[in-house]
Design an enzyme around this catalytic site. Sequence first.
Site, mmCIF file in Angstrom:
data_model
loop_
_atom_site.group_PDB
_atom_site.id
_atom_site.type_symbol
_atom_site.label_atom_id
_atom_site.label_comp_id
_atom_site.label_asym_id
_atom_site.label_seq_id
_atom_site.Cartn_x
_atom_site.Cartn_y
_atom_site.Cartn_z
ATOM 1 N N LYS A 194 0.853 -1.190 0.000
ATOM 2 C CA LYS A 194 0.000 0.000 0.000
ATOM 3 C C LYS A 194 0.887 1.237 0.000
ATOM 4 O O LYS A 194 1.696 1.423 0.896
ATOM 5 C CB LYS A 194 -0.885 -0.027 1.242
ATOM 6 C CG LYS A 194 -1.778 1.177 1.390
ATOM 7 C CD LYS A 194 -2.750 0.990 2.542
ATOM 8 C CE LYS A 194 -3.559 2.236 2.777
ATOM 9 N NZ LYS A 194 -4.482 2.085 3.922
ATOM 10 N N LYS A 247 -2.278 -1.385 -3.868
ATOM 11 C CA LYS A 247 -3.162 -0.227 -3.749
ATOM 12 C C LYS A 247 -2.348 1.045 -3.770
ATOM 13 O O LYS A 247 -1.376 1.128 -3.031
ATOM 14 C CB LYS A 247 -3.933 -0.348 -2.430
ATOM 15 C CG LYS A 247 -4.778 0.834 -2.093
ATOM 16 C CD LYS A 247 -5.535 0.574 -0.823
ATOM 17 C CE LYS A 247 -6.145 1.885 -0.403
ATOM 18 N NZ LYS A 247 -6.117 2.099 0.989
HETATM 19 C C1 PBG Z 1 -7.690 2.895 5.634
HETATM 20 C C2 PBG Z 1 -7.929 2.823 4.184
HETATM 21 C C3 PBG Z 1 -7.718 3.823 3.215
HETATM 22 C C4 PBG Z 1 -8.219 3.320 2.013
HETATM 23 C C5 PBG Z 1 -8.673 2.026 2.268
HETATM 24 N N1 PBG Z 1 -8.470 1.724 3.610
HETATM 25 C C6 PBG Z 1 -7.222 5.202 3.311
HETATM 26 C C7 PBG Z 1 -5.885 5.535 3.761
HETATM 27 O O1 PBG Z 1 -4.991 4.727 3.939
HETATM 28 O O2 PBG Z 1 -5.737 6.751 3.945
HETATM 29 C C8 PBG Z 1 -8.249 4.060 0.703
HETATM 30 C C9 PBG Z 1 -9.307 3.660 -0.228
HETATM 31 C C10 PBG Z 1 -9.590 4.628 -1.331
HETATM 32 O O3 PBG Z 1 -8.921 5.665 -1.499
HETATM 33 O O4 PBG Z 1 -10.509 4.327 -2.079
HETATM 34 N N2 PBG Z 1 -6.423 2.565 6.067
HETATM 35 ZN ZN ZN Z 2 -5.887 3.300 8.218
#
Ligand code: PBG
Ligand code: ZN
Length: 321
Positions: A194, A247
Amino acid sequence: MFKRFRRLRINKTLRELLSETSLSKNDFIYPLFIKKGKNIKKEISSMPGVFQMSIDQILKECEELQKLGLNSIILFGIPEIKDSIGSDALCEHGVIASSVKAIKKEFPDMFVTTDLCFCEFTDHGHCGILDMKNQTVDNDATLEILGKQAIIHAQSGADMIAPSGMMDGMISAIREALDSEGFVNLPIMSYSTKFASAYYGPFRDVAESSPSFGDRRSYQMNPANRNEAILESLEDEREGADILMVKPALSYLDIIRDIKEHSLLPLAAYNVSGEYAMLQAAKKAGVIDYEKVMLETLLSFKRAGADIIITYHAKEVARLL
Ligand code: PBG
Ligand code: ZN
Protein backbone atom coordinates in the site's frame (compact mmCIF):
# COMPACT_ATOMS: atom_id res chain seq x y z
CA MET A 1 0.51 -17.53 -34.48
CA PHE A 2 -0.85 -14.10 -33.70
CA LYS A 3 0.99 -12.63 -36.64
CA ARG A 4 -1.00 -14.95 -38.88
CA PHE A 5 -4.27 -13.94 -37.22
CA ARG A 6 -3.43 -10.30 -37.58
CA ARG A 7 -3.19 -10.75 -41.32
CA LEU A 8 -6.63 -12.35 -41.41
CA ARG A 9 -9.69 -10.14 -41.20
CA ILE A 10 -10.51 -10.78 -37.55
CA ASN A 11 -14.24 -10.99 -36.95
CA LYS A 12 -15.91 -10.51 -33.60
CA THR A 13 -16.11 -14.19 -32.65
CA LEU A 14 -12.45 -14.80 -33.46
CA ARG A 15 -11.50 -11.72 -31.50
CA GLU A 16 -13.39 -13.09 -28.51
CA LEU A 17 -11.91 -16.57 -28.95
CA LEU A 18 -8.46 -15.04 -28.78
CA SER A 19 -9.17 -12.73 -25.88
CA GLU A 20 -6.64 -13.35 -23.11
CA THR A 21 -8.41 -11.54 -20.31
CA SER A 22 -11.98 -10.61 -19.51
CA LEU A 23 -14.07 -9.01 -16.80
CA SER A 24 -16.66 -10.91 -14.83
CA LYS A 25 -19.02 -9.96 -12.01
CA ASN A 26 -17.13 -12.47 -9.89
CA ASP A 27 -14.01 -10.31 -10.05
CA PHE A 28 -15.35 -7.45 -7.98
CA ILE A 29 -15.55 -6.40 -4.35
CA TYR A 30 -17.75 -3.34 -3.75
CA PRO A 31 -16.82 -0.91 -0.94
CA LEU A 32 -19.55 0.37 1.40
CA PHE A 33 -19.29 3.17 3.97
CA ILE A 34 -21.48 2.70 7.01
CA LYS A 35 -22.38 5.52 9.32
CA LYS A 36 -24.08 5.12 12.70
CA GLY A 37 -27.64 6.40 12.58
CA LYS A 38 -30.89 5.97 10.67
CA ASN A 39 -32.04 6.90 7.20
CA ILE A 40 -28.72 8.44 6.18
CA LYS A 41 -27.73 8.39 2.51
CA LYS A 42 -25.27 11.14 1.84
CA GLU A 43 -23.49 11.34 -1.52
CA ILE A 44 -19.80 12.24 -1.66
CA SER A 45 -19.36 15.30 -3.85
CA SER A 46 -16.19 14.10 -5.58
CA MET A 47 -17.52 10.55 -5.94
CA PRO A 48 -20.96 10.58 -7.57
CA GLY A 49 -22.76 7.30 -6.85
CA VAL A 50 -20.83 6.68 -3.62
CA PHE A 51 -22.62 7.32 -0.33
CA GLN A 52 -22.23 7.27 3.40
CA MET A 53 -25.17 5.17 4.50
CA SER A 54 -26.77 4.09 7.74
CA ILE A 55 -27.38 0.38 8.21
CA ASP A 56 -31.04 0.47 7.08
CA GLN A 57 -29.88 1.94 3.75
CA ILE A 58 -26.96 -0.51 3.55
CA LEU A 59 -29.42 -3.40 3.75
CA LYS A 60 -31.37 -1.98 0.79
CA GLU A 61 -28.08 -1.58 -1.04
CA CYS A 62 -27.20 -5.23 -0.42
CA GLU A 63 -30.47 -6.27 -1.99
CA GLU A 64 -29.69 -4.19 -5.07
CA LEU A 65 -26.17 -5.59 -5.26
CA GLN A 66 -27.42 -9.16 -5.19
CA LYS A 67 -29.92 -8.37 -7.94
CA LEU A 68 -27.00 -7.11 -10.02
CA GLY A 69 -25.13 -10.35 -9.35
CA LEU A 70 -22.62 -8.77 -6.98
CA ASN A 71 -22.06 -10.86 -3.87
CA SER A 72 -18.95 -9.45 -2.32
CA ILE A 73 -18.56 -6.26 -0.30
CA ILE A 74 -15.92 -4.61 1.86
CA LEU A 75 -17.09 -2.53 4.80
CA PHE A 76 -15.72 0.74 6.16
CA GLY A 77 -17.21 2.21 9.32
CA ILE A 78 -17.72 5.77 10.46
CA PRO A 79 -18.41 5.73 14.20
CA GLU A 80 -20.45 8.21 16.20
CA ILE A 81 -17.63 8.89 18.59
CA LYS A 82 -13.91 8.88 17.86
CA ASP A 83 -11.21 8.77 20.53
CA SER A 84 -7.46 8.32 20.81
CA ILE A 85 -7.50 4.50 20.56
CA GLY A 86 -10.53 4.00 18.30
CA SER A 87 -12.73 2.32 20.95
CA ASP A 88 -15.73 1.90 18.63
CA ALA A 89 -13.68 -0.57 16.57
CA LEU A 90 -13.00 -2.66 19.68
CA CYS A 91 -16.58 -2.92 20.83
CA GLU A 92 -19.06 -5.64 19.83
CA HIS A 93 -21.74 -2.96 19.47
CA GLY A 94 -19.52 -0.74 17.32
CA VAL A 95 -20.57 0.35 13.85
CA ILE A 96 -18.77 -2.45 11.99
CA ALA A 97 -19.60 -5.24 14.42
CA SER A 98 -23.31 -4.40 14.48
CA SER A 99 -23.46 -3.88 10.71
CA VAL A 100 -21.82 -7.21 9.89
CA LYS A 101 -24.34 -8.97 12.13
CA ALA A 102 -27.27 -7.20 10.47
CA ILE A 103 -26.02 -7.87 6.93
CA LYS A 104 -25.21 -11.54 7.51
CA LYS A 105 -28.60 -12.05 9.15
CA GLU A 106 -30.53 -10.76 6.14
CA PHE A 107 -28.06 -11.75 3.43
CA PRO A 108 -26.27 -14.90 4.54
CA ASP A 109 -24.91 -15.39 1.00
CA MET A 110 -23.28 -11.97 0.86
CA PHE A 111 -19.50 -12.38 1.25
CA VAL A 112 -18.59 -9.73 3.79
CA THR A 113 -15.02 -8.52 4.09
CA THR A 114 -14.14 -6.00 6.77
CA ASP A 115 -11.46 -3.38 6.42
CA LEU A 116 -9.36 -3.62 9.57
CA CYS A 117 -7.76 -0.35 10.60
CA PHE A 118 -8.09 2.44 13.13
CA CYS A 119 -7.92 5.63 11.06
CA GLU A 120 -11.71 5.93 10.77
CA PHE A 121 -12.08 5.41 14.52
CA THR A 122 -9.37 7.59 16.05
CA ASP A 123 -9.82 11.30 16.74
CA HIS A 124 -6.32 11.96 15.34
CA GLY A 125 -7.05 9.99 12.15
CA HIS A 126 -3.93 7.83 12.21
CA CYS A 127 -4.05 4.08 11.60
CA GLY A 128 -3.25 3.05 15.18
CA ILE A 129 -2.27 4.11 18.68
CA LEU A 130 0.04 7.13 18.74
CA ASP A 131 3.60 7.28 19.89
CA MET A 132 3.49 10.87 21.10
CA LYS A 133 7.24 11.24 21.36
CA ASN A 134 7.78 10.52 17.67
CA GLN A 135 4.44 11.94 16.53
CA THR A 136 3.63 8.76 14.67
CA VAL A 137 1.97 5.40 15.19
CA ASP A 138 3.24 2.99 17.87
CA ASN A 139 3.55 -0.14 15.73
CA ASP A 140 3.63 -2.81 18.43
CA ALA A 141 0.91 -1.33 20.61
CA THR A 142 -1.25 -1.16 17.49
CA LEU A 143 -0.63 -4.84 16.71
CA GLU A 144 -2.26 -5.78 19.98
CA ILE A 145 -5.47 -3.88 19.35
CA LEU A 146 -5.54 -5.03 15.70
CA GLY A 147 -5.78 -8.59 17.02
CA LYS A 148 -8.71 -7.56 19.23
CA GLN A 149 -10.44 -5.76 16.38
CA ALA A 150 -10.04 -8.85 14.16
CA ILE A 151 -11.67 -11.06 16.79
CA ILE A 152 -14.60 -8.63 17.11
CA HIS A 153 -15.12 -8.75 13.33
CA ALA A 154 -14.85 -12.53 13.28
CA GLN A 155 -17.33 -12.94 16.13
CA SER A 156 -19.76 -10.66 14.29
CA GLY A 157 -19.70 -13.01 11.30
CA ALA A 158 -17.21 -11.44 8.88
CA ASP A 159 -16.18 -13.79 6.04
CA MET A 160 -12.77 -12.23 5.49
CA ILE A 161 -10.56 -9.75 7.34
CA ALA A 162 -8.65 -7.12 5.38
CA PRO A 163 -6.02 -5.30 7.45
CA SER A 164 -5.15 -2.01 5.74
CA GLY A 165 -2.88 -0.23 8.19
CA MET A 166 0.51 -1.49 6.92
CA MET A 167 1.85 -2.11 10.44
CA ASP A 168 4.93 -4.33 10.56
CA GLY A 169 4.01 -7.83 11.69
CA MET A 170 0.25 -7.21 11.42
CA ILE A 171 -0.51 -10.42 9.53
CA SER A 172 1.19 -12.73 12.08
CA ALA A 173 -0.42 -10.84 14.95
CA ILE A 174 -3.91 -11.03 13.43
CA ARG A 175 -3.52 -14.67 12.36
CA GLU A 176 -2.44 -15.61 15.86
CA ALA A 177 -5.30 -13.70 17.47
CA LEU A 178 -7.88 -15.27 15.15
CA ASP A 179 -6.50 -18.78 15.60
CA SER A 180 -6.48 -18.42 19.38
CA GLU A 181 -10.23 -17.82 19.27
CA GLY A 182 -10.87 -20.73 16.93
CA PHE A 183 -11.19 -18.75 13.70
CA VAL A 184 -8.54 -20.85 12.01
CA ASN A 185 -10.37 -20.92 8.69
CA LEU A 186 -11.08 -17.22 8.40
CA PRO A 187 -9.08 -15.80 5.46
CA ILE A 188 -6.94 -12.67 5.63
CA MET A 189 -6.65 -10.38 2.63
CA SER A 190 -3.72 -8.11 3.37
CA TYR A 191 -3.32 -4.61 1.99
CA SER A 192 0.20 -5.91 1.56
CA THR A 193 1.63 -3.30 -0.80
CA LYS A 194 0.00 0.00 0.00
CA PHE A 195 1.58 3.20 -1.19
CA ALA A 196 1.50 6.57 0.56
CA SER A 197 -0.71 7.96 -2.18
CA ALA A 198 -2.47 11.21 -2.95
CA TYR A 199 -5.13 9.10 -4.69
CA TYR A 200 -6.80 8.37 -1.34
CA GLY A 201 -8.00 11.98 -1.00
CA PRO A 202 -11.72 11.47 -1.69
CA PHE A 203 -11.82 8.34 0.50
CA ARG A 204 -10.67 10.35 3.47
CA ASP A 205 -13.64 12.66 2.93
CA VAL A 206 -16.10 9.76 2.83
CA ALA A 207 -14.51 7.90 5.69
CA GLU A 208 -13.79 11.09 7.65
CA SER A 209 -10.30 9.75 8.25
CA SER A 210 -7.76 12.44 7.34
CA PRO A 211 -4.87 12.53 9.79
CA SER A 212 -5.17 15.63 11.98
CA PHE A 213 -1.38 16.12 11.79
CA GLY A 214 1.46 14.68 9.73
CA ASP A 215 0.86 12.00 7.11
CA ARG A 216 1.03 8.22 6.71
CA ARG A 217 4.49 8.09 5.18
CA SER A 218 6.03 6.36 8.18
CA TYR A 219 3.89 3.28 7.56
CA GLN A 220 2.81 3.47 3.91
CA MET A 221 5.22 2.89 1.04
CA ASN A 222 7.23 5.23 -1.11
CA PRO A 223 5.75 5.25 -4.66
CA ALA A 224 9.31 5.35 -6.01
CA ASN A 225 10.21 1.87 -4.80
CA ARG A 226 9.64 -1.26 -6.80
CA ASN A 227 11.76 -3.87 -5.00
CA GLU A 228 10.45 -2.75 -1.63
CA ALA A 229 6.91 -3.05 -2.98
CA ILE A 230 7.50 -6.71 -3.88
CA LEU A 231 9.27 -7.44 -0.59
CA GLU A 232 6.37 -6.00 1.44
CA SER A 233 3.90 -8.39 -0.17
CA LEU A 234 6.22 -11.38 0.11
CA GLU A 235 6.67 -10.65 3.80
CA ASP A 236 2.89 -10.76 4.30
CA GLU A 237 2.73 -14.04 2.40
CA ARG A 238 5.31 -15.47 4.81
CA GLU A 239 3.29 -14.21 7.76
CA GLY A 240 0.23 -16.10 6.52
CA ALA A 241 -1.80 -13.75 4.33
CA ASP A 242 -4.23 -15.63 2.07
CA ILE A 243 -4.67 -12.87 -0.51
CA LEU A 244 -2.24 -10.06 -1.34
CA MET A 245 -3.12 -6.59 -2.58
CA VAL A 246 -1.69 -3.65 -4.46
CA LYS A 247 -3.16 -0.23 -3.75
CA PRO A 248 -3.72 2.08 -5.61
CA ALA A 249 -4.13 0.22 -8.89
CA LEU A 250 -3.88 2.47 -11.92
CA SER A 251 -0.47 4.04 -11.27
CA TYR A 252 0.89 0.71 -10.08
CA LEU A 253 0.15 -1.76 -12.88
CA ASP A 254 3.84 -2.65 -13.01
CA ILE A 255 3.77 -3.57 -9.32
CA ILE A 256 0.68 -5.74 -9.80
CA ARG A 257 2.56 -7.65 -12.50
CA ASP A 258 5.73 -7.88 -10.40
CA ILE A 259 3.93 -9.32 -7.39
CA LYS A 260 1.93 -11.71 -9.57
CA GLU A 261 5.22 -13.06 -10.87
CA HIS A 262 6.75 -13.44 -7.40
CA SER A 263 3.84 -15.08 -5.56
CA LEU A 264 1.30 -17.76 -6.32
CA LEU A 265 -1.25 -16.27 -3.93
CA PRO A 266 -4.38 -14.62 -5.33
CA LEU A 267 -3.85 -10.91 -5.86
CA ALA A 268 -6.27 -8.03 -5.42
CA ALA A 269 -5.99 -4.54 -6.89
CA TYR A 270 -7.68 -1.63 -5.11
CA ASN A 271 -9.01 0.84 -7.69
CA VAL A 272 -9.07 3.69 -5.18
CA SER A 273 -11.25 6.72 -4.60
CA GLY A 274 -9.06 9.21 -6.49
CA GLU A 275 -9.03 6.99 -9.58
CA TYR A 276 -12.81 6.77 -9.48
CA ALA A 277 -13.16 10.52 -8.87
CA MET A 278 -10.97 11.35 -11.88
CA LEU A 279 -13.10 9.29 -14.25
CA GLN A 280 -16.29 10.75 -12.81
CA ALA A 281 -14.92 14.28 -13.17
CA ALA A 282 -13.94 13.60 -16.78
CA LYS A 283 -17.40 12.18 -17.44
CA LYS A 284 -19.01 15.28 -15.98
CA ALA A 285 -16.78 17.49 -18.11
CA GLY A 286 -17.84 15.49 -21.16
CA VAL A 287 -14.27 14.80 -22.23
CA ILE A 288 -14.25 10.99 -22.27
CA ASP A 289 -16.48 8.08 -23.26
CA TYR A 290 -16.92 7.12 -19.60
CA GLU A 291 -18.10 3.54 -19.97
CA LYS A 292 -15.39 2.60 -22.45
CA VAL A 293 -12.65 4.21 -20.38
CA MET A 294 -13.95 2.49 -17.25
CA LEU A 295 -14.00 -0.96 -18.87
CA GLU A 296 -10.55 -0.44 -20.40
CA THR A 297 -9.17 0.64 -17.03
CA LEU A 298 -10.64 -2.33 -15.16
CA LEU A 299 -9.44 -4.72 -17.85
CA SER A 300 -5.92 -3.35 -17.47
CA PHE A 301 -5.89 -4.50 -13.83
CA LYS A 302 -6.78 -8.04 -14.89
CA ARG A 303 -4.17 -7.98 -17.66
CA ALA A 304 -1.56 -6.74 -15.20
CA GLY A 305 -2.26 -9.80 -13.03
CA ALA A 306 -5.03 -8.96 -10.58
CA ASP A 307 -7.48 -11.74 -9.74
CA ILE A 308 -9.77 -9.51 -7.68
CA ILE A 309 -10.68 -5.84 -8.18
CA ILE A 310 -11.97 -3.70 -5.34
CA THR A 311 -13.81 -0.91 -7.10
CA TYR A 312 -16.46 1.78 -6.73
CA HIS A 313 -17.34 1.02 -10.37
CA ALA A 314 -18.62 -2.48 -9.55
CA LYS A 315 -22.32 -1.64 -9.90
CA GLU A 316 -21.81 0.26 -13.16
CA VAL A 317 -19.81 -2.59 -14.66
CA ALA A 318 -22.24 -5.23 -13.46
CA ARG A 319 -24.97 -3.44 -15.40
CA LEU A 320 -22.87 -3.60 -18.56
CA LEU A 321 -21.72 -7.22 -18.32
C1 PBG B 1 -7.69 2.90 5.63
C2 PBG B 1 -7.93 2.82 4.18
C3 PBG B 1 -7.72 3.82 3.22
C4 PBG B 1 -8.22 3.32 2.01
C5 PBG B 1 -8.67 2.03 2.27
N1 PBG B 1 -8.47 1.72 3.61
C6 PBG B 1 -7.22 5.20 3.31
C7 PBG B 1 -5.88 5.53 3.76
O1 PBG B 1 -4.99 4.73 3.94
O2 PBG B 1 -5.74 6.75 3.94
C8 PBG B 1 -8.25 4.06 0.70
C9 PBG B 1 -9.31 3.66 -0.23
C10 PBG B 1 -9.59 4.63 -1.33
O3 PBG B 1 -8.92 5.67 -1.50
O4 PBG B 1 -10.51 4.33 -2.08
N2 PBG B 1 -6.42 2.57 6.07
ZN1 ZN C 1 -5.89 3.30 8.22
